[in-house]
Every structure is written in structure tokens, then in C-alpha cells.
Design an enzyme around this catalytic site. Structure first.
Site, PDB file in Angstrom:
ATOM      1  N   HIS A 267       0.874  -1.192   0.000  1.00  0.00           N
ATOM      2  CA  HIS A 267       0.000   0.000   0.000  1.00  0.00           C
ATOM      3  C   HIS A 267       0.905   1.235   0.000  1.00  0.00           C
ATOM      4  CE1 HIS A 267      -3.453   2.432   0.658  1.00  0.00           C
ATOM      5  NE2 HIS A 267      -3.787   2.107   1.894  1.00  0.00           N
ATOM      6  N   HIS A 308      -1.924  -2.720  -9.477  1.00  0.00           N
ATOM      7  CA  HIS A 308      -2.878  -2.104  -8.559  1.00  0.00           C
ATOM      8  C   HIS A 308      -4.088  -2.993  -8.467  1.00  0.00           C
ATOM      9  CE1 HIS A 308      -5.479   0.893  -6.718  1.00  0.00           C
ATOM     10  NE2 HIS A 308      -4.369   1.480  -6.353  1.00  0.00           N
ATOM     11  N   ASP A 366       2.827   5.456  -6.971  1.00  0.00           N
ATOM     12  CA  ASP A 366       4.070   5.473  -6.203  1.00  0.00           C
ATOM     13  C   ASP A 366       5.314   5.359  -7.065  1.00  0.00           C
ATOM     14  OD1 ASP A 366       2.994   5.803  -3.689  1.00  0.00           O
ATOM     15  OD2 ASP A 366       2.393   3.712  -3.626  1.00  0.00           O
TER      16      ASP A 366
END
Ligand code: CMC
Length: 433
Positions: A267, A308, A366
Site C-alpha cells: 500500500h 494495482h 508510487d
């Protein structure tokens, strides 16, 4: 939630047909209400909540196949281009964009709450200097509930509003304090003449010895990073906040639970993991070796920053992040950055390689944020803390949405595989294992 014009799903179990109501949201697939199954003696089974909606929400919508992210209906690309983090925080909390007076009032209110109780300084001293800042954040954010007894009544809308403002305002202060503590440097107080992101950079990098000028490009990049992380519907940390909140726990404790859930590398910890991965790869010439490892099912190595749960297309936040990354590196005059070169090469391979294409593994938010943060001078262990600052309005908006409406204690069920009933054997009668 709207009844889908009386539409029902029919489930046949043991020759019995069960009718399950269906509902329609304003966007997205229809949902089947399985709530009555338990009274008939069944549970549904969905590890990882892959096809389970755990709540109703009006805050954020994601279409993972199309790569769409809307906050209260507004596309993330438009918000990133034309809005700013505090305006988005207002939107998430209140449902509509503020007018000029409302926005100015909100910004002013947040500024007034940025200082933390002086006693909190002593709490920091309980941590080792080499403590991970996320460990400190879990502790100090939870501890805020011991300082603000005046706003802990979760049934009072005004208490909830004040707490929301306190949390948004104080998270950057606490984050910067956790960094300063790890450096052995004095804490820097917030400055009310600075914009939210500028203020954070100031508290991170200023010292009492000399003036620190915050670069407007870096402040804008920081603001954009906060904005891009502000909410992402029912992700693991937000669901954790909701689950903790469903017990009636106070909001500071709930957000601390969210911070803990965010920490993991699957995460929020992924931004830190991306930079660690680029470090591990070390050089462009090693990329093929690591891509091969990522594709090997017997090798636990994964390309961090790719894939994801919801996006099976390019994460729209990653596109904005990539553009911001170029702007920041240009401003800093380090466009020829080895990490960026490796990242771009990895991205190209992943977008073309059959393995990644087939599994629909695209770069996520990210992937580029770590490179930007490193270029700004943020140490790697602070990356997930920055994510936590950004995500705070989303967590609170979801908590508030739940608490203001009818809600039930969150209590998942299980498929039990343990031993069936057996009788206790006294210690002396047990045979050796
Ligand atoms: N590198 C290599 N293979 C991958 C990767 C990856 N990054 N991600 C998924 N896979 C493979 C995985 O091995 C599996 O293969 P198989 O079908 O052969 O078993 C398949 O793709 C599906 O993966 P999964 O783990 O079942 O999918 P998931 O939806 O449970 O996991 C994820 C999503 C984000 C945990 C995963 O893609 C991952 O670990 N990515 C790297 C960590 C990362 O970047 N996380 C940040 C997510 S974005 C920030 C946020 O919103 O929190």
C-alpha cells in the site's frame, strides 16, 4: 443507493432459489445485496474484498479499467492542474468546491490549527532516534486523542468538524517533527504566512541558524503530491479507518489505525519500496535481470510501483506524477538523473513486455513520487509519511461520512478450517507431539 428498478439476482442453493435485491450507484457496476444470506445459513466468501462493496459512499469513484479517478465527480487530472491540496480537502469533506470566501476561511482555519500541544514534544523523546517515522506517526497521532478531550464526541457534528481540521493541520507538523527528531535537530514551528505545502517544507528543512527559502516549484510539487494522494475510495487504510470507526473509536485512534495499515509495502509503503528497488537494481544494465526475477513465479521479487488492485490501466495519478517529476528535476537542474533513467526504462519494458501487458500491470502513483521526493531532499523513510499527510482528508471524509449516517459495526465473517469440537486434555495426559 437506488433500487435497480426492482431487479433481483437469483441464487440457487440446494434446489432453493433465493432472490437478492440489486442496487444501482450513480457510476459503476450494480451491486447484489447478500445481507439476507446469513439468515438462511450462508456467508459469502471473498478474501481481499475483491468483489465486495462494504459501504455506500459519495466521495470518490474509480473506474480501474478506464483509468478514471473522480473526487466528488471531478477528474483528478483537472484537480491536479487547476486546484490545490487544501481546496481538494475542502471538497472531500464538504461535497462541493468552496467559493472564494469559503476557501480563504478554510485555509485560515487550517493554519490556525497547525501548532501541536507543547507536551507532545516529550512524547517524541520516548522514541529511539533511529525509529522509523511511520512508527512515530502511529504513536503520536493516536496520542492526539489524549490532548483534545474537547472534541471527542463523535455524535456532535461540530466536534467532528474541529477534529477534521486539527488532523489536516497537525499531520504535516507531526511529520516534520518526526524527521527533525531522527536528525537530532530542533523542532521548527509552523509559520502562518506560508502556504500548507510550503510550511511543511519549511518545518522539514529550516533550522534556527539561517533563513530557509522554499522554492515555489518544489512547494507546488509537494502540494501536488499531497493532492494526488488525498483519497482513493475504499483502499486498505481507508477501510481500516472505517472499520475502526464503526466501533465508535475516536477519530484520532481511527486515523492512527489507518496510518498503520498504510505502512505496508503493498500500500503506502510502496513509494519507499520503489526507491529501495532502484537502489537494489543499481544500474540500467541490471534491469533485465530484475525484470526476469519479477516474472518468475517462484521468486518473491516484484516490481514495486507496478500493479494495482483496482487499476487495470494506467493509474491517472501516475501520469500527473510523471509530469511533475520532470518539472522538479528540471527546476533542480538534475534532469539527467540515474534513478529517473532506470525508472523510464523499467516503465517502457513493463508497458511492452507480454507478462506485464497480460496481467495489466501498469505504473501506479508510487512509481514516480519517490523520485520526486528524493530530488526534493526528502529522505526515503519519510515517503510513506508524506502519503499519510496527503491521505488524511480522505480518511477523515470517509470516517465522517460513515459516522454521520446510519452505520453498523464492521464485522467480517470467515470460512473456518480449524479443528472441530474436541475435549480438553489435562496436561499430564497429553502425549508428546
Ligand atoms: N511485479 C510482478 N508481478 C506482479 C506485480 C508486480 N508489481 N503485481 C502483481 N503481479 C502479479 C502477481 O504475481 C500475480 O501473478 P499470478 O497471476 O501469476 O499469480 C498477478 O500479477 C496478480 O497480482 P496480485 O498480487 O494477485 O494482485 P493484487 O490485486 O492482489 O495486488 C498489488 C495488487 C498492488 C498488491 C500488487 O500489484 C503489488 O504487489 N504491486 C507492487 C506494490 C505496489 O506498487 N503497491 C502500490 C499500490 S498503489 C498505492 C496505493 O494505492 O496504495
Amino acid at each position: 443507493m437506488q433500487d435497480a428498478n426492482g431487479k433481483v439476482a437469483r441464487l440457487t442453493v440446494d434446489d432453493n432459489e433465493i432472490e437478492l435485491p440489486m442496487y444501482e450507484g450513480s457510476e459503476g457496476p450494480m451491486v447484489i445485496d447478500v445481507g439476507k444470506l446469513t439468515s438462511l445459513g450462508y456467508f459469502t466468501y471473498d478474501p481481499g474484498f475483491v468483489s465486495t462493496a462494504a459501504c455506500d459512499s459519495e466521495i470518490t469513484y474509480i473506474d480501474g479499467n478506464a483509468g478514471v479517478l473522480l473526487h466528488r465527480g471531478y477528474p483528478i487530472e483537472q484537480l491536479a492542474e487547476q486546484s490545490d491540496y487544501l481546496e481538494l480537502a475542502y471538497l472531500l469533506l464538504n461535497g462541493e468546491l468552496p467559493d472564494a470566501t469559503q476557501k480563504a476561511g478554510f485555509v485560515e482555519t487550517i493554519k490556525r490549527y497547525t501548532m501541536v500541544h507543547d507536551q507532545l514534544r516529550f512524547l517524541f523523546r520516548g522514541f529511539r532516534r533511529d525509529a522509523h517515522p511511520m512508527a512515530i506517526m502511529c504513536g503520536v497521532v493516536g496520542a492526539l486523542s489524549a490532548f483534545y478531550h474537547d472534541s471527542l464526541n463523535i455524535d456532535d457534528a461540530e466536534h467532528r468538524r474541529v477534529t477534521a481540521h486539527r488532523l489536516i493541520a497537525k499531520m504535516p507538523t507531526l511529520a516534520a517533527m518526526s524527521y527533525k527528531y531522527s536528525r537530532g535537530e530542533p523542532f521548527i514551528y509552523p509559520r502562518n504566512d506560508l502556504h500548507h505545502a510550503e510550511n511543511f517544507l519549511h518545518m522539514m528543512f529550516a533550522t534556527p541558524c539561517e533563513e530557509y527559502r522554499v522554492s515555489p516549484v518544489l512547494a507546488r510539487a509537494m502540494d501536488r503530491i499531497f493532492l494526488l494522494h488525498a483519497d482513493h475510495e475504499q483502499n486498505a487504510s481507508t477501510s481500516t479507518v472505517r472499520l475502526a470507526g464503526s466501533t465508535g473509536a475516536n477519530p484520532f485512534a481511527c486515523i492512527a489505525a489507518g496510518i498503520a495499515a498504510l505502512w505496508g509495502p503493498a500500500h503506502g509503503g510502496a513509494n519507499e519500496a520503489v526507491l529501495n528497488m532502484l537502489d537494489l537494481i543499481g544500474d540500467e544494465k541490471n534491469i533485465d535481470k530484475y525484470v526476469k526475477k519479477a516474472k518468475d513465479r517462484n521468486d518473491p521479487f516484484r516490481l514495486m510501483g507496478f500493479g494495482h488492485r483496482v487499476y487495470k490501466n494506467y493509474d491517472p495519478r501516475a501520469k500527473v506524477m510523471q509530469q511533475t517529476c520532470h518539472e522538479v528535476l528540471e527546476e533542480l537542474g538534475v534532469e539527467d538523473n540515474p534513478e529517473l533513467r532506470m525508472a523510464q526504462r523499467l516503465e517502457k519494458i513493463a508497458l511492452e513486455d507480454e507478462f506485464f501487458v497480460e496481467k495489466r500491470l501498469y505504473p501506479n502513483v508510487d512509481f514516480y513520487s519517490g523520485i520526486i521526493l528524493k530530488a526534493i531532499g526528502i529522505p526515503v523513510e519519510m515517503f510513506t509519511v508524506i502519503f499519510a499527510i496527503g491521505r488524511t482528508p480522505g480518511w477523515i471524509a470517509h470516517w465522517n461520512e460513515m459516522i454521520s449516517g446510519p452505520y453498523r459495526l464492521g464485522r467480517p465473517r470467515q470460512l473456518y478450517h480449524g479443528p472441530t469440537r474436541r475435549d480438553y486434555v489435562p496436561l499430564g495426559e497429553r502425549s508428546p507431539a
